[in-house]
Design a protein around this motif. Structure first.
Motif, PDB file in Angstrom:
ATOM      1  N   SER A 116     102.074  76.274 -25.878  1.00  0.00           N
ATOM      2  CA  SER A 116     102.341  77.318 -26.875  1.00  0.00           C
ATOM      3  C   SER A 116     101.056  77.895 -27.450  1.00  0.00           C
ATOM      4  O   SER A 116     100.978  79.085 -27.761  1.00  0.00           O
ATOM      5  N   ALA A 117     100.033  77.027 -27.559  1.00  0.00           N
ATOM      6  CA  ALA A 117      98.747  77.495 -28.081  1.00  0.00           C
ATOM      7  C   ALA A 117      98.043  78.413 -27.100  1.00  0.00           C
ATOM      8  O   ALA A 117      97.340  79.352 -27.508  1.00  0.00           O
ATOM      9  N   LEU A 118      98.229  78.161 -25.803  1.00  0.00           N
ATOM     10  CA  LEU A 118      97.498  78.914 -24.793  1.00  0.00           C
ATOM     11  C   LEU A 118      98.204  80.189 -24.352  1.00  0.00           C
ATOM     12  O   LEU A 118      97.546  81.144 -23.942  1.00  0.00           O
ATOM     13  N   VAL A 119      99.528  80.211 -24.421  1.00  0.00           N
ATOM     14  CA  VAL A 119     100.239  81.418 -23.968  1.00  0.00           C
ATOM     15  C   VAL A 119      99.944  82.612 -24.870  1.00  0.00           C
ATOM     16  O   VAL A 119     100.162  83.754 -24.471  1.00  0.00           O
ATOM     17  N   ARG A 120      99.434  82.360 -26.057  1.00  0.00           N
ATOM     18  CA  ARG A 120      99.030  83.483 -26.917  1.00  0.00           C
ATOM     19  C   ARG A 120      97.879  84.260 -26.299  1.00  0.00           C
ATOM     20  O   ARG A 120      97.708  85.447 -26.551  1.00  0.00           O
ATOM     21  N   GLU A 121      97.079  83.565 -25.481  1.00  0.00           N
ATOM     22  CA  GLU A 121      95.946  84.207 -24.807  1.00  0.00           C
ATOM     23  C   GLU A 121      96.275  84.592 -23.373  1.00  0.00           C
ATOM     24  O   GLU A 121      95.855  85.642 -22.893  1.00  0.00           O
ATOM     25  N   VAL A 122      97.005  83.697 -22.682  1.00  0.00           N
ATOM     26  CA  VAL A 122      97.368  83.923 -21.278  1.00  0.00           C
ATOM     27  C   VAL A 122      98.860  83.625 -21.130  1.00  0.00           C
ATOM     28  O   VAL A 122      99.264  82.471 -20.992  1.00  0.00           O
ATOM     29  N   PRO A 123      99.718  84.644 -21.177  1.00  0.00           N
ATOM     30  CA  PRO A 123     101.167  84.423 -21.192  1.00  0.00           C
ATOM     31  C   PRO A 123     101.707  83.673 -19.979  1.00  0.00           C
ATOM     32  O   PRO A 123     102.793  83.088 -20.044  1.00  0.00           O
ATOM     33  N   GLU A 124     100.954  83.683 -18.867  1.00  0.00           N
ATOM     34  CA  GLU A 124     101.457  83.060 -17.640  1.00  0.00           C
ATOM     35  C   GLU A 124     101.276  81.541 -17.614  1.00  0.00           C
ATOM     36  O   GLU A 124     101.693  80.884 -16.660  1.00  0.00           O
ATOM     37  N   VAL A 125     100.638  80.961 -18.613  1.00  0.00           N
ATOM     38  CA  VAL A 125     100.443  79.508 -18.638  1.00  0.00           C
ATOM     39  C   VAL A 125     101.797  78.806 -18.626  1.00  0.00           C
ATOM     40  O   VAL A 125     102.697  79.132 -19.407  1.00  0.00           O
ATOM     41  N   ASP A 126     101.926  77.814 -17.736  1.00  0.00           N
ATOM     42  CA  ASP A 126     103.205  77.122 -17.550  1.00  0.00           C
ATOM     43  C   ASP A 126     102.992  75.615 -17.636  1.00  0.00           C
ATOM     44  O   ASP A 126     101.872  75.112 -17.479  1.00  0.00           O
ATOM     45  N   PHE A 127     104.065  74.894 -17.864  1.00  0.00           N
ATOM     46  CA  PHE A 127     104.094  73.432 -17.889  1.00  0.00           C
ATOM     47  C   PHE A 127     104.897  72.996 -16.666  1.00  0.00           C
ATOM     48  O   PHE A 127     106.082  73.276 -16.563  1.00  0.00           O
ATOM     49  N   GLN A 128     104.220  72.306 -15.713  1.00  0.00           N
ATOM     50  CA  GLN A 128     104.868  71.891 -14.476  1.00  0.00           C
ATOM     51  C   GLN A 128     104.588  70.423 -14.191  1.00  0.00           C
ATOM     52  O   GLN A 128     103.632  69.834 -14.704  1.00  0.00           O
ATOM     53  N   GLY A 129     105.415  69.843 -13.316  1.00  0.00           N
ATOM     54  CA  GLY A 129     105.252  68.442 -12.988  1.00  0.00           C
ATOM     55  C   GLY A 129     105.530  67.573 -14.204  1.00  0.00           C
ATOM     56  O   GLY A 129     106.252  67.955 -15.123  1.00  0.00           O
ATOM     57  N   THR A 130     104.936  66.396 -14.222  1.00  0.00           N
ATOM     58  CA  THR A 130     105.133  65.485 -15.346  1.00  0.00           C
ATOM     59  C   THR A 130     104.329  65.918 -16.554  1.00  0.00           C
ATOM     60  O   THR A 130     104.832  65.948 -17.679  1.00  0.00           O
ATOM     61  N   CYS A 131     103.072  66.281 -16.345  1.00  0.00           N
ATOM     62  CA  CYS A 131     102.211  66.619 -17.487  1.00  0.00           C
ATOM     63  C   CYS A 131     101.042  67.493 -17.052  1.00  0.00           C
ATOM     64  O   CYS A 131      99.893  67.230 -17.411  1.00  0.00           O
ATOM     65  N   ASP A 132     101.330  68.536 -16.281  1.00  0.00           N
ATOM     66  CA  ASP A 132     100.306  69.484 -15.844  1.00  0.00           C
ATOM     67  C   ASP A 132     100.515  70.822 -16.526  1.00  0.00           C
ATOM     68  O   ASP A 132     101.657  71.253 -16.747  1.00  0.00           O
ATOM     69  N   LEU A 133      99.412  71.491 -16.826  1.00  0.00           N
ATOM     70  CA  LEU A 133      99.473  72.892 -17.237  1.00  0.00           C
ATOM     71  C   LEU A 133      98.917  73.728 -16.100  1.00  0.00           C
ATOM     72  O   LEU A 133      97.891  73.378 -15.501  1.00  0.00           O
ATOM     73  N   THR A 134      99.590  74.829 -15.802  1.00  0.00           N
ATOM     74  CA  THR A 134      99.247  75.619 -14.625  1.00  0.00           C
ATOM     75  C   THR A 134      99.167  77.099 -14.966  1.00  0.00           C
ATOM     76  O   THR A 134      99.707  77.565 -15.971  1.00  0.00           O
ATOM     77  N   LEU A 135      98.502  77.817 -14.084  1.00  0.00           N
ATOM     78  CA  LEU A 135      98.412  79.274 -14.162  1.00  0.00           C
ATOM     79  C   LEU A 135      98.750  79.810 -12.782  1.00  0.00           C
ATOM     80  O   LEU A 135      98.045  79.520 -11.809  1.00  0.00           O
ATOM     81  N   ASN A 136      99.862  80.516 -12.687  1.00  0.00           N
ATOM     82  CA  ASN A 136     100.338  81.032 -11.403  1.00  0.00           C
ATOM     83  C   ASN A 136     100.449  79.912 -10.370  1.00  0.00           C
ATOM     84  O   ASN A 136     100.070  80.070  -9.201  1.00  0.00           O
ATOM     85  N   GLY A 137     100.973  78.774 -10.809  1.00  0.00           N
ATOM     86  CA  GLY A 137     101.217  77.651  -9.903  1.00  0.00           C
ATOM     87  C   GLY A 137     100.006  76.811  -9.584  1.00  0.00           C
ATOM     88  O   GLY A 137     100.096  75.874  -8.795  1.00  0.00           O
ATOM     89  N   ARG A 138      98.858  77.125 -10.179  1.00  0.00           N
ATOM     90  CA  ARG A 138      97.641  76.359  -9.919  1.00  0.00           C
ATOM     91  C   ARG A 138      97.241  75.592 -11.181  1.00  0.00           C
ATOM     92  O   ARG A 138      97.226  76.135 -12.282  1.00  0.00           O
ATOM     93  N   LYS A 139      96.889  74.351 -11.008  1.00  0.00           N
ATOM     94  CA  LYS A 139      96.661  73.435 -12.127  1.00  0.00           C
ATOM     95  C   LYS A 139      95.291  73.648 -12.763  1.00  0.00           C
ATOM     96  O   LYS A 139      94.283  73.736 -12.071  1.00  0.00           O
ATOM     97  N   PHE A 140      95.268  73.706 -14.107  1.00  0.00           N
ATOM     98  CA  PHE A 140      93.993  73.740 -14.826  1.00  0.00           C
ATOM     99  C   PHE A 140      93.909  72.636 -15.876  1.00  0.00           C
ATOM    100  O   PHE A 140      92.880  72.481 -16.529  1.00  0.00           O
ATOM    101  N   SER A 141      94.967  71.853 -16.014  1.00  0.00           N
ATOM    102  CA  SER A 141      94.963  70.781 -17.009  1.00  0.00           C
ATOM    103  C   SER A 141      95.750  69.589 -16.501  1.00  0.00           C
ATOM    104  O   SER A 141      96.948  69.695 -16.214  1.00  0.00           O
ATOM    105  N   GLY A 142      95.047  68.444 -16.386  1.00  0.00           N
ATOM    106  CA  GLY A 142      95.688  67.182 -16.044  1.00  0.00           C
ATOM    107  C   GLY A 142      95.627  66.264 -17.251  1.00  0.00           C
ATOM    108  O   GLY A 142      94.643  66.244 -17.992  1.00  0.00           O
TER     109      GLY A 142
END
Length: 239
Positions: A116-142
């Motif tokens: 929620s904090a990041l979508v204010r800057e990049v709306p496409e940020v998603d939560f996928q898998g068990t605990c990954d944050l992704t951008l267009n299906g690519r992981k930037f946070s483990g």
């Protein structure tokens, strides 16, 4: 919630401090909640508590490049961090948040806050898998967590301006992959989130509703963990 904005001089100290913050919270007489932010200057490989070192890490390349490989106290798979990768750790109290005793709820709570904090800057940020944050299906946070009796620590990486080539150079293909990864190699699976460091920090601080900064940290406990665990080669290579 307090903020500890502190990067210690060595990678061993930085990993030990996260564990010490959890142990200190466990020993407190009242609930403790704290957000720590830090960022290493040099590349660092951090393996999970149950990771098999040589299965997940190209140890020979790390040694040849003088890159430290350390084991953390929480679970999950190996990560590479360094300059351009903001590290965070949040200590949470079960007394204040009893619902977090359920791991699925814990992942949703923490990842939901950060997303929620990041979508204010990049709306496409998603939560996928068990605990990954992704951008267009690519992981930037483990991310990973460690639970104790009265508190937990949830910590992870946020790639924002990182040399992504280090990941496929230093890490082997992980033994376990989330379904959404679709067997992609590191080279085509990881990315940076296009948010400047200062904005990333500010949004995380706002997301966790930090009320005050603290300069106090468990120095003696951190030093003890460094001496007994994080500088002990047996801890890193135990699996």
């Amino acid at each position: 919630m307090q903020l500890l904005d502190l990067t210690l001089p060595t990678p061993e100290e930085n990993l030990a401090l996260d564990e010490a913050l959890l142990e200190e919270a466990e020993q407190a007489t009242s609930p403790v909640e704290l957000l720590r932010l830090w960022e290493p200057d040099d590349p660092l490989v951090v393996i999970g508590r149950a990771s098999k070192l040589h299965e997940e890490v190209d140890v020979e390349t790390c040694q040849a490049r003088g890159i430290s490989v350390l084991r953390r106290a929480s679970g999950g798979a190996s990560v590479v961090t360094g300059r351009g990768c903001l590290m965070y750790a949040v200590v949470l109290s079960y007394e204040l948040h009893p619902e977090l005793a359920a791991l699925d709820a814990c992942h949703r709570y923490v990842m939901g806050r950060i997303q929620s904090a990041l979508v204010r800057e990049v709306p496409e940020v998603d939560f996928q898998g068990t605990c990954d944050l992704t951008l267009n299906g690519r992981k930037f946070s483990g991310n990973s967590l460690r639970c104790k009796r009265s508190h937990l620590i949830y910590h992870g990486t946020l790639l924002y301006d990182f040399d992504l080539s280090l990941i496929h150079t230093l890490l082997r293909t992980p033994p376990r992959m989330p379904d959404y990864r679709q067997q992609r190699p590191h080279r085509s699976f990881v990315t940076n989130v296009p948010i400047a460091r200062d904005i990333l920090r500010r949004n995380l601080i706002e997301a966790w509703q930090v009320q005050e900064n603290t300069k106090t940290w468990p120095e003696a406990m951190t030093a003890k963990l460094v001496a007994e665990k994080y500088t002990n080669p047996q801890w890193t290579s135990m699996r």
